[in-house]
Motif scaffolding. Structure first.
Motif, PDB file in Angstrom:
ATOM      1  N   ARG A   1       0.897  -1.424  -0.009  1.00  0.00           N
ATOM      2  CA  ARG A   1      -0.279   0.070   0.120  1.00  0.00           C
ATOM      3  C   ARG A   1       0.706   1.325   0.053  1.00  0.00           C
ATOM      4  N   GLY A   2       2.196   1.093  -0.186  1.00  0.00           N
ATOM      5  CA  GLY A   2       2.841   2.070  -0.311  1.00  0.00           C
ATOM      6  C   GLY A   2       3.767   2.782   0.871  1.00  0.00           C
TER       7      GLY A   2
ATOM      8  N   GLN B   1      10.505   5.447   3.735  1.00  0.00           N
ATOM      9  CA  GLN B   1      11.760   5.296   3.034  1.00  0.00           C
ATOM     10  C   GLN B   1      11.918   6.883   2.804  1.00  0.00           C
ATOM     11  N   GLU B   2      11.182   7.652   2.082  1.00  0.00           N
ATOM     12  CA  GLU B   2      11.187   8.898   1.591  1.00  0.00           C
ATOM     13  C   GLU B   2      11.314   9.913   2.678  1.00  0.00           C
ATOM     14  N   ILE B   3      10.609   9.652   3.823  1.00  0.00           N
ATOM     15  CA  ILE B   3      10.664  10.727   4.945  1.00  0.00           C
ATOM     16  C   ILE B   3      11.734  10.340   5.740  1.00  0.00           C
ATOM     17  N   ALA B   4      12.552   9.327   5.691  1.00  0.00           N
ATOM     18  CA  ALA B   4      13.646   9.037   6.382  1.00  0.00           C
ATOM     19  C   ALA B   4      14.797   9.572   5.572  1.00  0.00           C
ATOM     20  N   LEU B   5      14.902   9.491   4.309  1.00  0.00           N
ATOM     21  CA  LEU B   5      15.996  10.051   3.351  1.00  0.00           C
ATOM     22  C   LEU B   5      15.789  11.513   3.607  1.00  0.00           C
ATOM     23  N   ASN B   6      14.645  12.251   3.753  1.00  0.00           N
ATOM     24  CA  ASN B   6      14.701  13.604   3.722  1.00  0.00           C
ATOM     25  C   ASN B   6      15.068  14.265   5.157  1.00  0.00           C
ATOM     26  N   GLU B   7      14.803  13.489   6.344  1.00  0.00           N
ATOM     27  CA  GLU B   7      15.262  13.755   7.355  1.00  0.00           C
ATOM     28  C   GLU B   7      16.934  13.490   7.269  1.00  0.00           C
ATOM     29  N   PHE B   8      17.316  12.428   6.961  1.00  0.00           N
ATOM     30  CA  PHE B   8      18.876  12.290   6.791  1.00  0.00           C
ATOM     31  C   PHE B   8      19.338  13.530   5.755  1.00  0.00           C
ATOM     32  N   SER B   9      18.866  13.870   4.936  1.00  0.00           N
ATOM     33  CA  SER B   9      19.420  15.102   4.309  1.00  0.00           C
ATOM     34  C   SER B   9      19.466  16.389   5.153  1.00  0.00           C
ATOM     35  N   GLN B  10      18.949  16.444   6.123  1.00  0.00           N
ATOM     36  CA  GLN B  10      18.887  17.631   6.995  1.00  0.00           C
ATOM     37  C   GLN B  10      19.833  17.487   8.239  1.00  0.00           C
TER      38      GLN B  10
ATOM     39  N   VAL C   1      23.537   7.510   2.503  1.00  0.00           N
ATOM     40  CA  VAL C   1      22.456   6.811   3.323  1.00  0.00           C
ATOM     41  C   VAL C   1      22.664   5.292   2.686  1.00  0.00           C
ATOM     42  N   PHE C   2      23.112   4.145   3.958  1.00  0.00           N
ATOM     43  CA  PHE C   2      23.053   2.758   3.300  1.00  0.00           C
ATOM     44  C   PHE C   2      22.340   2.100   4.342  1.00  0.00           C
ATOM     45  N   CYS C   3      21.956   0.713   3.844  1.00  0.00           N
ATOM     46  CA  CYS C   3      21.472  -0.356   4.616  1.00  0.00           C
ATOM     47  C   CYS C   3      21.745  -1.633   4.243  1.00  0.00           C
ATOM     48  N   VAL C   4      21.499  -2.569   5.031  1.00  0.00           N
ATOM     49  CA  VAL C   4      21.851  -4.048   4.781  1.00  0.00           C
ATOM     50  C   VAL C   4      20.343  -4.513   4.516  1.00  0.00           C
ATOM     51  N   VAL C   5      20.132  -5.185   3.144  1.00  0.00           N
ATOM     52  CA  VAL C   5      19.222  -5.974   3.203  1.00  0.00           C
ATOM     53  C   VAL C   5      19.575  -7.671   2.695  1.00  0.00           C
ATOM     54  N   ASN C   6      18.708  -8.339   3.243  1.00  0.00           N
ATOM     55  CA  ASN C   6      19.020  -9.957   3.147  1.00  0.00           C
ATOM     56  C   ASN C   6      18.961 -10.027   1.489  1.00  0.00           C
ATOM     57  N   GLU C   7      19.703 -10.825   0.913  1.00  0.00           N
ATOM     58  CA  GLU C   7      19.502 -11.205  -0.518  1.00  0.00           C
ATOM     59  C   GLU C   7      18.174 -11.777  -0.865  1.00  0.00           C
ATOM     60  N   THR C   8      17.468 -12.544   0.043  1.00  0.00           N
ATOM     61  CA  THR C   8      16.287 -13.163  -0.279  1.00  0.00           C
ATOM     62  C   THR C   8      15.196 -12.419  -0.151  1.00  0.00           C
TER      63      THR C   8
ATOM     64  N   LEU D   1      14.516  -5.385  -1.436  1.00  0.00           N
ATOM     65  CA  LEU D   1      15.207  -4.807  -2.418  1.00  0.00           C
ATOM     66  C   LEU D   1      14.802  -4.170  -3.706  1.00  0.00           C
ATOM     67  N   ARG D   2      13.656  -4.698  -3.891  1.00  0.00           N
ATOM     68  CA  ARG D   2      12.640  -3.809  -4.908  1.00  0.00           C
ATOM     69  C   ARG D   2      12.379  -2.313  -4.367  1.00  0.00           C
ATOM     70  N   LEU D   3      11.844  -2.502  -3.146  1.00  0.00           N
ATOM     71  CA  LEU D   3      11.662  -1.089  -2.637  1.00  0.00           C
ATOM     72  C   LEU D   3      12.770  -0.057  -2.533  1.00  0.00           C
ATOM     73  N   LYS D   4      13.977  -0.513  -1.954  1.00  0.00           N
ATOM     74  CA  LYS D   4      15.193   0.213  -2.020  1.00  0.00           C
ATOM     75  C   LYS D   4      15.489   0.779  -3.283  1.00  0.00           C
ATOM     76  N   LYS D   5      15.356   0.022  -4.406  1.00  0.00           N
ATOM     77  CA  LYS D   5      15.665   0.520  -5.872  1.00  0.00           C
ATOM     78  C   LYS D   5      14.875   1.484  -6.195  1.00  0.00           C
ATOM     79  N   GLU D   6      13.478   1.400  -5.816  1.00  0.00           N
ATOM     80  CA  GLU D   6      12.328   2.122  -6.160  1.00  0.00           C
ATOM     81  C   GLU D   6      12.569   3.793  -5.694  1.00  0.00           C
ATOM     82  N   VAL D   7      13.193   3.680  -4.488  1.00  0.00           N
ATOM     83  CA  VAL D   7      13.352   4.940  -3.819  1.00  0.00           C
ATOM     84  C   VAL D   7      14.857   5.628  -4.249  1.00  0.00           C
ATOM     85  N   GLY D   8      15.623   4.900  -4.889  1.00  0.00           N
ATOM     86  CA  GLY D   8      16.953   5.396  -5.476  1.00  0.00           C
ATOM     87  C   GLY D   8      18.096   4.785  -4.882  1.00  0.00           C
TER      88      GLY D   8
END
Length: 159
Positions: free
Chosen positions: A94-95, A101-110, A121-128, A133-140
């Motif tokens: 449902r987004g 993610q977008e709000i967190a990235l904005n907060e980090f940028s401040q 900004v980085f994170c660790v995502v299980n390869e499975t 992984l798809r979400l992370k790619k979608e937000v850049g």
């Protein structure tokens, strides 16, 4: 019946912690394959939500908790780290994860000092975990090479 309301995103509070811990413990994607405790303690989370460098968000729909994000700004290297993003099973697709993610990235940028704001900004995502992984790619985010997760639990120090 699903609501069509937009999720409300707010800062995490101590009253949220029991739900956060229960949800975190029951999220299989947090399993690291080691013998270490697999989620954060209540004391750790309390300190985190009161730390000026913590990015601690909760998503709600119809006044029900639907997801959360835990992140941290590290001033030394001037990096942001998204420790985890979790959306409750009943509220997925449902987004909500994208909005967190977008709000967190904005907060980090401040974060950081004027003229040298956080720009990494980085994170660790299980390869499975294909959905994350798809979400992370979608937000850049860019997906890099596979690494092995290694850790050690240090003994408590006597005071």
């Amino acid at each position: 019946m699903q609501s069509n309301l937009e999720p409300k995103i707010r800062k995490m509070m101590e009253e949220d912690l029991e739900w956060i811990i229960q949800t975190g413990v029951n999220t299989p994607e947090f399993k690291t394959g080691t013998g270490a405790i697999q989620f954060y303690s209540k004391d750790t989370l309390k300190r985190w939500i009161n730390d000026d460098n913590g990015i601690t968000l909760v998503a709600e729909i119809d006044d029900q908790k639907a997801g959360f994000l835990l992140g941290y700004y590290m001033s030394g290297p001037n990096d942001g780290y998204v420790n985890c993003t979790v959306v409750d099973q009943d509220h997925r697709r449902r987004g909500i994860g994208r909005i967190l993610q977008e709000i967190a990235l904005n907060e980090f940028s401040q974060m950081g000092i004027e003229g040298h704001k956080c720009d990494h900004v980085f994170c660790v995502v299980n390869e499975t975990d294909e959905a994350m992984l798809r979400l992370k790619k979608e937000v850049g985010f860019e997906v890099g090479d596979k690494f092995h997760y290694v850790e050690i639990m240090l003994p408590k120090k006597e005071r």
